[in-house]
Design an enzyme around this catalytic site. Structure first.
Site, short mmCIF file in Angstrom:
data_model
loop_
_atom_site.label_atom_id
_atom_site.label_comp_id
_atom_site.label_asym_id
_atom_site.label_seq_id
_atom_site.Cartn_x
_atom_site.Cartn_y
_atom_site.Cartn_z
CG MET A 260 44.84 59.55 41.69
SD MET A 260 43.43 59.14 42.76
CE MET A 260 42.07 59.88 41.87
CD GLU B 22 38.57 55.64 41.81
OE1 GLU B 22 39.56 54.89 41.77
OE2 GLU B 22 38.66 56.87 41.90
NE ARG C 179 34.43 15.96 39.70
CZ ARG C 179 35.24 15.35 38.85
NH1 ARG C 179 34.92 15.24 37.57
NH2 ARG C 179 36.39 14.83 39.26
#
Length: 385
Positions: free
Chosen positions: A126, A245, A271
């Site tokens: 497109m 989509e 951590r």
């Protein structure tokens, strides 16, 4: 364990099978694919052999005859590995559905079986260098000449542009049409068609393993029988298919968001800083609590949208909301999660670094988030038109 209320035992088995395949055939090779800037075609063939390409295609053309819910599972499991696999989802849930919906019986017989096996890899063209979301003003022309269309023009940012061998191309068959969108049509153009060439593989900030390219058409002679649907109806067809989509993009962003949250929670627990786990600091707790909340909200929203979409409901406004909100949320979360990883978050060996650079484009493609907000405002009656 089912992620959604609509999932059945069959869905769970499908997901488990796909996840095992991805853990064996994708995850160990993904870093190499990122470095090579390309996913090998052999991987597409493997997906096809196991039924993970276009499972919604009718059994008469080699598919499994399943619904979009299985595409949701495929999309999630691909994104869980990395955003560079987005081209598979584009093939499955965006391009091939055009052929299923608007293709003639002859076109379906010619193209769909290869799409299912991975012999055909599709792309949708497109966007042009001077035209992004404004599809009515594309400049690539396709002028009828007997039994052919003569195509001239250029497309850019085309996902699957390198690997793809079947392009669904938006063209102007009537450049003088008013309003302009009535001149737009869709053509199926195969690799090897005289006058069709591929440009360079574009070097993107993120999604490195997803091949993206420029396409050129110079007096390209395309058989008239490759017209998809009716001449002049291309813009209408694209508007019809954009709901799914954009739902696919929102789903990918949601999956990335959940993945980043999981990665970061694990990291801050292990951590230490100033003699205690990073997770013990209030700032860490508040940041991750916010992200966890947003992830739950996004998941609940998507679950309802997927259910409505499966029932064939018009949810354009809500899908526009989901695409805009979830992709923006994922972008903010990527920055926060990278920050919580400290210096290690900036290292390529940590997945969060890849997420940080992969996610921003989700707010751009399938219609920018500014376009999404325009659609929402228009459907709220705020544009004055």
């Amino acid at each position: 364990m089912a992620r959604y209320r609509w999932e059945t035992a069959e869905h769970e088995l499908f997901r488990e099978s796909l996840r095992k395949f991805m853990e064996k055939e994708a995850e160990p090779h993904y870093e190499e694919w990122e470095k090579n800037r390309l996913i090998p075609k052999s991987f597409w063939k493997q997906l096809g052999e196991l039924g993970f390409l276009c499972p919604q295609v009718d059994e008469a053309y080699g598919g499994l005859g399943l619904d979009f819910s299985y595409g949701v599972i495929i999309g999630e499991e691909l994104e869980r590995v990395g955003a560079g696999l987005t081209g598979v989802g584009l093939h499955n849930d965006i391009v091939v559905p055009y052929i299923e919906a608007y293709g003639s019986p002859a076109q379906k017989q010619q193209f769909l079986p290869g799409c299912v096996t991975g012999d055909r890899i599709t792309a949708i063209a497109m966007t042009e260098p001077g035209t992004g979301s404004d599809l009515a003003n594309i400049r690539t022309t396709a002028i009828r000449d007997g039994d052919h269309y003569i195509v001239n023009g250029q497309k850019t940012f085309i996902t699957n542009g390198i690997n793809g061998n079947l392009m669904l191309v938006a063209v102007k068959t009537d450049p003088q049409a008013e309003p302009k969108h009535r001149g737009v049509s869709l053509l199926l153009i195969e690799e090897g068609t005289p006058g069709f060439t591929k440009g360079r593989k574009l070097d993107k900030v993120g999604m490195h393993s997803q091949d993206t390219a420029e396409l050129y058409f110079e007096d390209c002679r395309v058989p008239a029988e490759n017209l998809l649907g009716e001449e002049g109806r291309g813009f209408h067809y694209m508007m019809e298919k954009l709901q799914q989509e954009r739902l696919v993009v929102a789903l990918a962003a949601q999956t990335a968001l959940e993945d980043m949250l999981e990665l970061t929670v694990d990291y801050v627990k292990s951590r230490e800083a100033f003699g205690r786990p990073v997770a013990a600091f209030q700032n860490t707790q508040f940041k991750l609590a916010d992200i966890a909340t947003e992830a739950e909200l996004g998941k609940a929203f998507l679950e309802s949208l997927i259910a409505d979409h499966l029932e064939g409901k018009d949810i354009v406004t809500k899908v526009s909301m989901a695409k805009s909100w979830i992709t923006e949320t994922a972008k903010r979360a990527a920055a926060d999660c990278m920050q919580l990883h400290g210096g290690y978050g900036y290292m390529e060996e940590y997945k969060i670094a890849r997420r940080y650079r992969d996610i921003p484009v989700m707010s751009i493609y399938a219609g920018t988030n500014e376009i999404m907000k325009t659609i929402i405002a228009k459907n709220m009656g705020l544009t004055g038109q």
